[in-house]
Design a protein around this motif. Structure first.
Motif, PDB file in Angstrom:
ATOM      1  N   GLN A 116       4.104 -28.334 -17.384  1.00 37.19           N
ATOM      2  CA  GLN A 116       5.109 -27.797 -18.314  1.00 37.19           C
ATOM      3  C   GLN A 116       5.249 -26.286 -18.145  1.00 37.19           C
ATOM      4  O   GLN A 116       6.366 -25.757 -18.163  1.00 37.19           O
ATOM      5  CB  GLN A 116       4.716 -28.142 -19.750  1.00 37.19           C
ATOM      6  CG  GLN A 116       5.774 -27.799 -20.783  1.00 37.19           C
ATOM      7  CD  GLN A 116       6.991 -28.709 -20.718  1.00 37.19           C
ATOM      8  OE1 GLN A 116       6.938 -29.768 -20.128  1.00 37.19           O
ATOM      9  NE2 GLN A 116       8.084 -28.273 -21.312  1.00 37.19           N
ATOM     10  N   ASP A 120       8.451 -23.693 -16.964  1.00 38.42           N
ATOM     11  CA  ASP A 120       8.829 -22.455 -17.637  1.00 38.42           C
ATOM     12  C   ASP A 120       8.820 -21.274 -16.664  1.00 38.42           C
ATOM     13  O   ASP A 120       9.749 -20.455 -16.661  1.00 38.42           O
ATOM     14  CB  ASP A 120       7.881 -22.189 -18.803  1.00 38.42           C
ATOM     15  CG  ASP A 120       8.358 -21.067 -19.691  1.00 38.42           C
ATOM     16  OD1 ASP A 120       9.115 -21.344 -20.637  1.00 38.42           O
ATOM     17  OD2 ASP A 120       7.977 -19.906 -19.438  1.00 38.42           O
ATOM     18  N   GLY A 142      10.857 -32.862 -21.843  1.00 42.08           N
ATOM     19  CA  GLY A 142      10.195 -31.565 -21.811  1.00 42.08           C
ATOM     20  C   GLY A 142      10.891 -30.576 -20.905  1.00 42.08           C
ATOM     21  O   GLY A 142      10.936 -29.374 -21.199  1.00 42.08           O
TER      22      GLY A 142
END
Length: 440
Positions: A116, A120, A142
């Motif tokens: 995750q 980003d 996500g």
């Protein structure tokens, strides 16, 4: 609600409302996270979360291993590390990726706090507000949340039982180029897709990479499930077809344990250098305890045998879910996943998965509405069912409970011609509704 009205109400509840950056105003809790409070109640059968079955791990071995690691290397384990991650783990990740056809160098790998954070970091260095990202329809919730937080415009391309459709990808890229909207990257989960459960076919993989290369579009290959194929075989990764075009994301969350929060990015070295700067700005260094624990596990335990046990366990649970669907919900349709965690279920015509969810939670069963997996108001006629965590017996009972809800909602549609959408704001679950372009 108008922005002016929401601003007035917001300042009443939050005195700092007018100080937030524009990107913060577009952030919202994912539909999967919204379900956690309900789905974690012991009386609820949760078919919602993609949580691995941690109880299947060698917990006694891990306890002894961790104690030994602290005793012998505590001063190093508990200290800061480098922003790119520990070299000993990066060297082991090179070996972990080899079964999937990837030949990598440790210097081209960066450790992240789960994949995750890798998403980003990649958006941080590539995405400006208004940039276009092409993503599968449906797509991992996500990732969509990260893309939204960086104010990207997501354009969906459909998938079918063989994964991303190359002809649709080509058509979409051509259309965006004609509109003067360059695409920064394609986001894909080619193996045991979340939420679709399908795999991109061997035939399509080089086609997708060639199309993106020709259009000068990066490919972001997210591969947390690639080693969880039920037949024991692994698929050739897109990265191995063109290491300069494809950025690869890996994770130990599904094949080992998510609590360590360790993932990685494999990318061309120039990209890794920029990603490392982004990593250092966000966390200084990834968790050294997690990295060295996983290094020790990979070094001292038969981790491939453990993955084999996971495959067998998840296959049994997949079979239980498919059998229960056949028995209790023959009015629906679904795919047959050959690995991973998920089945993608299409509801009968007229039913809305999001509107139905509060009734389901009252009937002590939870799932994720298909609307969570789209950026452009799609998916209301689908739901994602997870078979990874509940026991086979609980899966069967959960599907039985869910079938009662589907039957009741179908009766409402037959009676009134439209589903009772009042339910959509009840039961503590509420977010923007969203149609479906996939033939799954």
């Amino acid at each position: 609600m108008s922005h002016a009205l929401s601003s007035v109400q917001g300042t009443r509840l939050d005195p700092w409302f007018d100080h937030y950056a524009d990107r913060a105003l577009g952030m919202k809790q994912s539909e999967t996270r919204s379900l956690f409070a309900v789905a974690n109640r012991p009386e609820v059968v949760s078919l919602a979360g993609g949580m691995p079955f941690i109880q299947g791990l060698p917990l006694d071995f891990l306890a002894d291993m961790t104690a030994k690691l602290i005793r012998e290397r505590g001063a190093a384990v508990l200290q800061y590390g480098g922003g790119q991650g520990e070299e000993e783990l990066r060297e082991m990740i090179v070996e972990v990726m080899k079964p999937e056809g990837i030949n990598a160098h440790p210097d081209d790998i960066m450790i992240t706090t789960g994949s995750q954070q890798a998403l980003d970091n990649i958006c941080k260095i590539f995405i400006n507000p208004g940039d276009v990202i092409v993503a599968e329809a449906p797509s991992y919730v996500g990732a969509l949340g990260v893309f939204r937080s960086y104010q990207a415009n997501v354009v969906h391309v459909p998938i079918d039982e063989n994964g991303l459709i190359p002809e649709s990808l080509e058509e979409t890229l051509n259309q965006l180029e004609a509109e003067g909207r360059p695409v920064k990257f394609l986001y894909t989960v080619p193996n045991f897709h979340n939420p679709g459960g399908v795999c991109m076919s061997d035939e399509r993989r080089p086609q997708v990479v060639e199309i993106c290369r020709r259009h000068h579009v990066l490919v972001l290959e997210d591969n947390p499930y690639g080693m969880l194929g039920f037949d024991g075989e692994t698929m050739t990764c897109l990265q191995s077809l063109d290491p300069e075009t494809v950025l690869y994301l890996g994770s130990f969350s599904k094949t080992f344990a998510p609590g360590y929060r360790v993932g990685w990015t494999l990318a061309p070295h120039a990209v890794i250098q920029r990603l490392t700067l982004a990593n250092e700005a966000a966390v200084l260094s990834p968790t050294k305890m997690g990295q060295l624990s996983i290094s020790e596990y990979l070094r001292t335990y038969d981790w491939m045998a453990q993955i084999g046990e996971y495959r067998s366990m998840y296959r049994e649970r997949r079979d239980a879910m498919l059998a229960a669907l056949d028995t209790y919900m023959p009015q629906c349709s679904w795919n047959v996943p050959n690995g991973g965690f998920y089945t993608w279920v299409k509801l009968p015509d007229g039913l809305d998965a999001k509107a139905m969810l509060p009734r389901a939670t009252r009937n002590l069963v939870a799932y994720v509405s298909g609307t969570a997996f789209y950026a452009d108001n799609q998916g209301e006629d689908h739901m994602r069912l997870s078979f990874c965590y509940p026991t086979p017996e609980n899966i069967t009972e959960g599907i039985r409970r869910l079938s009662e809800v589907v039957k009741a909602e179908a009766e409402l549609v037959d009676m009134f011609g439209v589903q009772n959408r009042f339910h959509a704001t009840q039961g503590g679950v509420h977010s923007d509704a969203a149609p479906n372009v996939t033939s799954l």
